[in-house]
Design a protein around this motif. Structure first.
Motif, PDB file in Angstrom:
ATOM      1  N   GLY A 145       0.782  -1.218   0.000  1.00 16.47           N
ATOM      2  CA  GLY A 145       0.000   0.000   0.000  1.00 16.47           C
ATOM      3  C   GLY A 145       0.816   1.271   0.000  1.00 16.47           C
ATOM      4  N   LEU A 146       2.134   1.174  -0.202  1.00 16.48           N
ATOM      5  CA  LEU A 146       2.992   2.357  -0.216  1.00 16.48           C
ATOM      6  C   LEU A 146       2.969   3.073  -1.563  1.00 16.48           C
ATOM      7  N   ILE A 147       2.590   2.350  -2.603  1.00 18.71           N
ATOM      8  CA  ILE A 147       2.504   2.905  -3.957  1.00 18.71           C
ATOM      9  C   ILE A 147       1.182   2.439  -4.548  1.00 18.71           C
ATOM     10  N   ALA A 148       0.442   3.348  -5.169  1.00 17.21           N
ATOM     11  CA  ALA A 148      -0.844   3.002  -5.774  1.00 17.21           C
ATOM     12  C   ALA A 148      -0.980   3.710  -7.112  1.00 17.21           C
ATOM     13  N   PRO A 149      -1.733   3.126  -8.038  1.00 18.41           N
ATOM     14  CA  PRO A 149      -1.994   3.835  -9.296  1.00 18.41           C
ATOM     15  C   PRO A 149      -2.788   5.106  -9.034  1.00 18.41           C
ATOM     16  N   VAL A 150      -2.413   6.177  -9.713  1.00 16.40           N
ATOM     17  CA  VAL A 150      -3.142   7.439  -9.633  1.00 16.40           C
ATOM     18  C   VAL A 150      -3.823   7.644 -10.977  1.00 16.40           C
ATOM     19  N   ILE A 151      -5.147   7.637 -10.989  1.00 16.69           N
ATOM     20  CA  ILE A 151      -5.913   7.615 -12.240  1.00 16.69           C
ATOM     21  C   ILE A 151      -6.843   8.807 -12.301  1.00 16.69           C
ATOM     22  N   SER A 152      -6.726   9.562 -13.382  1.00 16.65           N
ATOM     23  CA  SER A 152      -7.556  10.747 -13.574  1.00 16.65           C
ATOM     24  C   SER A 152      -8.902  10.388 -14.191  1.00 16.65           C
ATOM     25  N   ALA A 153      -8.908   9.410 -15.113  1.00 15.57           N
ATOM     26  CA  ALA A 153     -10.162   9.041 -15.779  1.00 15.57           C
ATOM     27  C   ALA A 153     -10.032   7.656 -16.384  1.00 15.57           C
ATOM     28  N   ARG A 154     -11.186   6.992 -16.503  1.00 11.24           N
ATOM     29  CA  ARG A 154     -11.306   5.716 -17.210  1.00 11.24           C
ATOM     30  C   ARG A 154     -12.356   5.927 -18.293  1.00 11.24           C
ATOM     31  N   LEU A 155     -11.963   5.783 -19.563  1.00 11.97           N
ATOM     32  CA  LEU A 155     -12.832   6.136 -20.684  1.00 11.97           C
ATOM     33  C   LEU A 155     -12.970   4.963 -21.650  1.00 11.97           C
ATOM     34  N   ASP A 199     -13.265   6.934 -26.956  1.00 13.23           N
ATOM     35  CA  ASP A 199     -12.998   8.288 -26.455  1.00 13.23           C
ATOM     36  C   ASP A 199     -11.501   8.569 -26.332  1.00 13.23           C
ATOM     37  N   ALA A 200     -10.693   7.893 -27.142  1.00 18.45           N
ATOM     38  CA  ALA A 200      -9.243   8.082 -27.073  1.00 18.45           C
ATOM     39  C   ALA A 200      -8.847   9.533 -27.325  1.00 18.45           C
ATOM     40  N   GLU A 201      -9.547  10.185 -28.259  1.00 15.69           N
ATOM     41  CA  GLU A 201      -9.259  11.598 -28.540  1.00 15.69           C
ATOM     42  C   GLU A 201      -9.465  12.436 -27.274  1.00 15.69           C
ATOM     43  N   GLN A 202     -10.581  12.228 -26.601  1.00 12.20           N
ATOM     44  CA  GLN A 202     -10.870  12.945 -25.357  1.00 12.20           C
ATOM     45  C   GLN A 202      -9.827  12.613 -24.294  1.00 12.20           C
ATOM     46  N   GLY A 203      -9.422  11.351 -24.240  1.00 14.50           N
ATOM     47  CA  GLY A 203      -8.441  10.929 -23.246  1.00 14.50           C
ATOM     48  C   GLY A 203      -7.101  11.610 -23.426  1.00 14.50           C
ATOM     49  N   GLN A 204      -6.648  11.708 -24.673  1.00 15.18           N
ATOM     50  CA  GLN A 204      -5.376  12.388 -24.907  1.00 15.18           C
ATOM     51  C   GLN A 204      -5.477  13.876 -24.590  1.00 15.18           C
ATOM     52  N   ALA A 205      -6.608  14.482 -24.923  1.00 19.31           N
ATOM     53  CA  ALA A 205      -6.802  15.902 -24.601  1.00 19.31           C
ATOM     54  C   ALA A 205      -6.800  16.113 -23.086  1.00 19.31           C
ATOM     55  N   LEU A 206      -7.428  15.205 -22.361  1.00 18.71           N
ATOM     56  CA  LEU A 206      -7.450  15.306 -20.905  1.00 18.71           C
ATOM     57  C   LEU A 206      -6.049  15.192 -20.336  1.00 18.71           C
ATOM     58  N   LEU A 207      -5.258  14.275 -20.867  1.00 23.27           N
ATOM     59  CA  LEU A 207      -3.898  14.086 -20.372  1.00 23.27           C
ATOM     60  C   LEU A 207      -3.081  15.365 -20.515  1.00 23.27           C
ATOM     61  N   GLU A 208      -3.325  16.121 -21.578  1.00 20.74           N
ATOM     62  CA  GLU A 208      -2.597  17.366 -21.823  1.00 20.74           C
ATOM     63  C   GLU A 208      -3.117  18.534 -21.000  1.00 20.74           C
ATOM     64  N   SER A 209      -4.286  18.407 -20.414  1.00 19.55           N
ATOM     65  CA  SER A 209      -4.929  19.538 -19.758  1.00 19.55           C
ATOM     66  C   SER A 209      -4.414  19.733 -18.337  1.00 19.55           C
ATOM     67  N   LYS A 210      -4.712  20.905 -17.764  1.00 19.23           N
ATOM     68  CA  LYS A 210      -4.334  21.187 -16.383  1.00 19.23           C
ATOM     69  C   LYS A 210      -5.208  20.423 -15.393  1.00 19.23           C
ATOM     70  N   ASP A 211      -6.280  19.803 -15.880  1.00 16.02           N
ATOM     71  CA  ASP A 211      -7.214  19.113 -14.995  1.00 16.02           C
ATOM     72  C   ASP A 211      -6.821  17.669 -14.691  1.00 16.02           C
ATOM     73  N   SER A 212      -5.891  17.121 -15.450  1.00 12.53           N
ATOM     74  CA  SER A 212      -5.530  15.715 -15.292  1.00 12.53           C
ATOM     75  C   SER A 212      -4.407  15.557 -14.271  1.00 12.53           C
ATOM     76  N   VAL A 213      -4.601  14.644 -13.335  1.00 13.56           N
ATOM     77  CA  VAL A 213      -3.556  14.267 -12.389  1.00 13.56           C
ATOM     78  C   VAL A 213      -3.390  12.759 -12.467  1.00 13.56           C
ATOM     79  N   GLY A 214      -2.197  12.298 -12.792  1.00  9.87           N
ATOM     80  CA  GLY A 214      -1.979  10.870 -12.938  1.00  9.87           C
ATOM     81  C   GLY A 214      -2.305  10.380 -14.340  1.00  9.87           C
TER      82      GLY A 214
END
Length: 323
Positions: A285-295, A299-314
């Motif tokens: 439990g010392l390391i865990a996946p950090v996931i911003s969204a599951r799409l 919706d790959a286009e949306q996913g890549q845009a999200l990754l580039e945005s200031k709103d995505s963490v992880g």
């Protein structure tokens, strides 16, 4: 099978393509989830082509179930639930993976969320631990602390007993980095990290490249190690060689995708080290996946845009089995 392809206008679209067949030493995986990485965005723009012989379909990490084995495969079995590091092909319903690049799904992590781990774990562990030798008490500086690499590196460093400084561009990302354990958080829009950390840093994990090179050298302490894994700030930069020599510091350029499959410094060697040394930290439990969204895959286009945005963490994940 359904897969994401890049059309002539560089849009991401769903297409039907042949299901791959595993060659010698490979397995076929029914993909449950695929991680989106910044390298995918570069590939889409023609700036980071896949290695020779690798599919043009993007995607460098997946999770899923082994459904077929190529010849000369020992160990993995049909029905095994796995996650995997790969050179390409993840944005699809099925993908072939060298058997040596399969990882077990860590205990306590769901099969879908395991797709957020292989690329970041392999990159972070091979760079800051295997190559830069990060150890207890060291100060690690991570540029892009809110990224998939950044959020993972914070956790790895804290699990090893190191202190962590990060650079971020928003208060939302700053707060998430603090929650993950970052000791020092620097908003690069308001502060100069080199002035804040001058001569203090033992290891820097850098995604920027050229534009940060002089200030990274300023931030390093004696014996410091600068590991460059990205070029978001350009391909070239100026180095004060006198400062580098005076600090007995090292500049190391690394990637994972273009390494050999086996042998010293290979992807197989990295994957084996991750399974042996990092996965126990995940299972504790010392390391865990950090996931911003599951799409959904479409919706790959949306996913890549999200990754580039200031709103995505992880990380952002694509799910081929969801409509």
């Amino acid at each position: 099978m359904r897969a994401i392809v890049v059309d002539d206008e560089k849009n991401l679209v769903v297409d039907e393509i042949p299901t791959p067949v595993p060659a010698a030493g490979e397995v076929l995986v029914r993909v449950e989830a695929a991680g989106i990485n910044r390298a995918d965005l570069m590939q889409r723009q023609g700036l980071y082509p896949p290695p020779p012989g690798i599919t043009d379909v993007m995607g460098m990490e997946i999770s899923g179930t082994v459904v077929a084995l190529g010849s000369e495969v020992g160990g993995p079995a049909v029905g095994d639930e796995v996650c995997a590091l790969m050179a390409g092909g993840g944005y699809a319903e099925y993908a072939v993976v060298p058997a040596a690049q399969l990882l077990p799904v860590p205990a306590g992590i769901s099969l879908i969320d395991a797709a957020a781990l292989p690329e970041v774990a392999s990159t972070v562990w091979s760079t800051i631990v295997m190559d830069a030798g990060l150890k207890e008490g060291d100060l690690l500086l991570v540029h892009g602390g809110g990224s998939g690499i950044g959020t993972h590196a914070i956790q790895v460093a804290k699990a090893l007993g190191a202190r962590v400084a990060v650079t971020v561009g928003s208060e939302g990302k700053a707060q998430r980095c603090r929650e993950l354990g970052a000791d020092i958080v620097i908003n690069y829009r308001e502060q100069d990290f080199a002035a804040e950390l001058a001569g203090q840093v033992d290891v820097i994990l850098d995604i920027m490249g050229g534009s940060y090179l002089p200030r990274n050298i300023d931030a390093l302490g004696v014996g410091g190690r600068l590991v460059i894994i990205g070029m978001q700030g350009g391909f070239t930069g100026e180095v004060n060689v006198g400062a580098l020599i005076g600090k007995r510091a090292r500049v190391i350029g690394l990637n994972v995708r273009n390494r050999p499959l086996t042998g010293p410094g290979s992807k197989a060697e990295i994957v084996a080290a991750v399974a042996a040394d990092e996965w126990p930290l995940v299972e504790r439990g010392l390391i865990a996946p950090v996931i911003s969204a599951r799409l959904p895959l479409a919706d790959a286009e949306q996913g890549q845009a999200l990754l580039e945005s200031k709103d995505s963490v992880g990380k952002v994940l694509l799910l081929p089995r969801e409509a």
